[in-house]
Motif scaffolding. Structure first.
Motif, PDB file in Angstrom:
ATOM      1  N   LEU A   5      31.581  16.595 -54.275  1.00 35.89           N
ATOM      2  CA  LEU A   5      30.311  16.840 -54.944  1.00 35.89           C
ATOM      3  C   LEU A   5      30.519  16.858 -56.457  1.00 35.89           C
ATOM      4  O   LEU A   5      29.733  16.269 -57.210  1.00 35.89           O
ATOM      5  N   ARG A   6      31.579  17.516 -56.914  1.00 33.66           N
ATOM      6  CA  ARG A   6      31.904  17.565 -58.346  1.00 33.66           C
ATOM      7  C   ARG A   6      32.086  16.149 -58.907  1.00 33.66           C
ATOM      8  O   ARG A   6      31.571  15.821 -59.967  1.00 33.66           O
ATOM      9  N   GLU A   7      32.810  15.319 -58.189  1.00 35.09           N
ATOM     10  CA  GLU A   7      33.062  13.945 -58.641  1.00 35.09           C
ATOM     11  C   GLU A   7      31.766  13.138 -58.720  1.00 35.09           C
ATOM     12  O   GLU A   7      31.572  12.367 -59.660  1.00 35.09           O
ATOM     13  N   ILE A   8      30.884  13.327 -57.745  1.00 29.78           N
ATOM     14  CA  ILE A   8      29.593  12.632 -57.777  1.00 29.78           C
ATOM     15  C   ILE A   8      28.786  13.077 -58.976  1.00 29.78           C
ATOM     16  O   ILE A   8      28.216  12.254 -59.700  1.00 29.78           O
ATOM     17  N   ILE A   9      28.725  14.379 -59.217  1.00 29.17           N
ATOM     18  CA  ILE A   9      27.960  14.896 -60.363  1.00 29.17           C
ATOM     19  C   ILE A   9      28.517  14.341 -61.664  1.00 29.17           C
ATOM     20  O   ILE A   9      27.764  13.890 -62.537  1.00 29.17           O
ATOM     21  N   LYS A  10      29.828  14.356 -61.807  1.00 33.32           N
ATOM     22  CA  LYS A  10      30.445  13.827 -63.035  1.00 33.32           C
ATOM     23  C   LYS A  10      30.095  12.352 -63.233  1.00 33.32           C
ATOM     24  O   LYS A  10      29.904  11.912 -64.363  1.00 33.32           O
ATOM     25  N   GLU A  11      30.001  11.614 -62.156  1.00 37.60           N
ATOM     26  CA  GLU A  11      29.676  10.191 -62.249  1.00 37.60           C
ATOM     27  C   GLU A  11      28.206   9.964 -62.610  1.00 37.60           C
ATOM     28  O   GLU A  11      27.891   9.148 -63.467  1.00 37.60           O
ATOM     29  N   VAL A  12      27.290  10.701 -61.957  1.00 37.44           N
ATOM     30  CA  VAL A  12      25.871  10.445 -62.198  1.00 37.44           C
ATOM     31  C   VAL A  12      25.379  11.004 -63.531  1.00 37.44           C
ATOM     32  O   VAL A  12      24.328  10.574 -64.018  1.00 37.44           O
ATOM     33  N   ILE A  13      26.129  11.906 -64.138  1.00 34.96           N
ATOM     34  CA  ILE A  13      25.756  12.395 -65.467  1.00 34.96           C
ATOM     35  C   ILE A  13      25.681  11.225 -66.446  1.00 34.96           C
ATOM     36  O   ILE A  13      24.858  11.207 -67.352  1.00 34.96           O
ATOM     37  N   LYS A  14      26.513  10.236 -66.226  1.00 33.98           N
ATOM     38  CA  LYS A  14      26.514   9.040 -67.087  1.00 33.98           C
ATOM     39  C   LYS A  14      25.172   8.332 -67.068  1.00 33.98           C
ATOM     40  O   LYS A  14      24.846   7.597 -67.989  1.00 33.98           O
ATOM     41  N   TYR A  15      24.412   8.547 -65.996  1.00 31.44           N
ATOM     42  CA  TYR A  15      23.126   7.871 -65.829  1.00 31.44           C
ATOM     43  C   TYR A  15      21.951   8.802 -66.096  1.00 31.44           C
ATOM     44  O   TYR A  15      20.832   8.545 -65.669  1.00 31.44           O
ATOM     45  N   HIS A  16      22.229   9.892 -66.807  1.00 32.40           N
ATOM     46  CA  HIS A  16      21.205  10.829 -67.285  1.00 32.40           C
ATOM     47  C   HIS A  16      20.368  11.430 -66.153  1.00 32.40           C
ATOM     48  O   HIS A  16      19.161  11.625 -66.298  1.00 32.40           O
ATOM     49  N   VAL A  17      21.017  11.710 -65.026  1.00 29.43           N
ATOM     50  CA  VAL A  17      20.303  12.313 -63.904  1.00 29.43           C
ATOM     51  C   VAL A  17      19.701  13.638 -64.342  1.00 29.43           C
ATOM     52  O   VAL A  17      20.323  14.409 -65.061  1.00 29.43           O
ATOM     53  N   LYS A  18      18.474  13.876 -63.932  1.00 29.15           N
ATOM     54  CA  LYS A  18      17.771  15.094 -64.317  1.00 29.15           C
ATOM     55  C   LYS A  18      17.704  16.101 -63.169  1.00 29.15           C
ATOM     56  O   LYS A  18      17.547  17.285 -63.384  1.00 29.15           O
ATOM     57  N   GLU A  19      17.817  15.589 -61.937  1.00 25.20           N
ATOM     58  CA  GLU A  19      17.642  16.454 -60.775  1.00 25.20           C
ATOM     59  C   GLU A  19      18.521  15.967 -59.629  1.00 25.20           C
ATOM     60  O   GLU A  19      18.576  14.770 -59.337  1.00 25.20           O
ATOM     61  N   ILE A  20      19.191  16.909 -58.968  1.00 25.39           N
ATOM     62  CA  ILE A  20      19.958  16.616 -57.765  1.00 25.39           C
ATOM     63  C   ILE A  20      19.446  17.540 -56.669  1.00 25.39           C
ATOM     64  O   ILE A  20      19.405  18.760 -56.846  1.00 25.39           O
ATOM     65  N   ILE A  21      19.047  16.954 -55.559  1.00 23.89           N
ATOM     66  CA  ILE A  21      18.531  17.728 -54.441  1.00 23.89           C
ATOM     67  C   ILE A  21      19.598  17.759 -53.352  1.00 23.89           C
ATOM     68  O   ILE A  21      20.038  16.717 -52.880  1.00 23.89           O
ATOM     69  N   LEU A  22      20.020  18.958 -52.998  1.00 26.97           N
ATOM     70  CA  LEU A  22      21.042  19.146 -51.976  1.00 26.97           C
ATOM     71  C   LEU A  22      20.368  19.375 -50.633  1.00 26.97           C
ATOM     72  O   LEU A  22      19.545  20.275 -50.484  1.00 26.97           O
ATOM     73  N   THR A  23      20.733  18.539 -49.663  1.00 24.10           N
ATOM     74  CA  THR A  23      20.123  18.607 -48.349  1.00 24.10           C
ATOM     75  C   THR A  23      21.188  18.732 -47.282  1.00 24.10           C
ATOM     76  O   THR A  23      22.370  18.806 -47.565  1.00 24.10           O
ATOM     77  N   GLY A  24      20.762  18.690 -46.067  1.00 22.83           N
ATOM     78  CA  GLY A  24      21.654  18.674 -44.918  1.00 22.83           C
ATOM     79  C   GLY A  24      20.959  17.892 -43.813  1.00 22.83           C
ATOM     80  O   GLY A  24      20.116  17.059 -44.106  1.00 22.83           O
ATOM     81  N   GLY A  25      21.224  18.306 -42.725  1.00 26.56           N
ATOM     82  CA  GLY A  25      21.401  19.562 -42.082  1.00 26.56           C
ATOM     83  C   GLY A  25      20.825  20.722 -42.896  1.00 26.56           C
ATOM     84  O   GLY A  25      19.852  20.606 -43.596  1.00 26.56           O
TER      85      GLY A  25
END
Length: 108
Positions: free
Chosen positions: A40-60
């Protein structure tokens, strides 16, 4: 190559586990597996480059993640991103609510 791309919202399924078995749900049937906090940390670090404003955590059910406190700790390190937590609410308790208090970048 993608420097001009902006991602406004990203949905991430952090676990397949759920405490319900809803007939309409694509996870019905007891699927297992989850994303590590490090992934999850690696994904967040990657998408920050694309100016993501919101991440929605789902499941399950995200509150069933084996290291949900680690997920909450990670979220606190990214105050510039709003995090949504899609939960059925059954597992919300005083401990989880206290852990989320004062964290202005997460909503349920």
């Amino acid at each position: 190559m993608y420097e001009n791309i902006e991602v406004s919202t990203l949905l991430i399924q952090i676990t397949n586990q759920c405490n319900l078995n809803c007939s309409h749900c694509y996870l019905a049937g007891g699927k297992t597996g989850e994303m590590s906090v490090e992934s999850l940390r690696e994904i967040i670090k990657e998408v920050i480059k694309y100016h993501v404003k919101e991440i929605i955590l789902t499941g399950g059910e995200p509150l069933l993640h084996s290291d949900i406190r680690g997920v909450f700790t990670l979220i606190k390190k990214y105050p510039e991103i709003n995090f949504g937590l899609v939960t059925n609410g059954i597992l919300l308790n005083e401990t989880i609510i206290k852990e989320l208090e004062g964290n202005d970048n997460i909503y349920i």
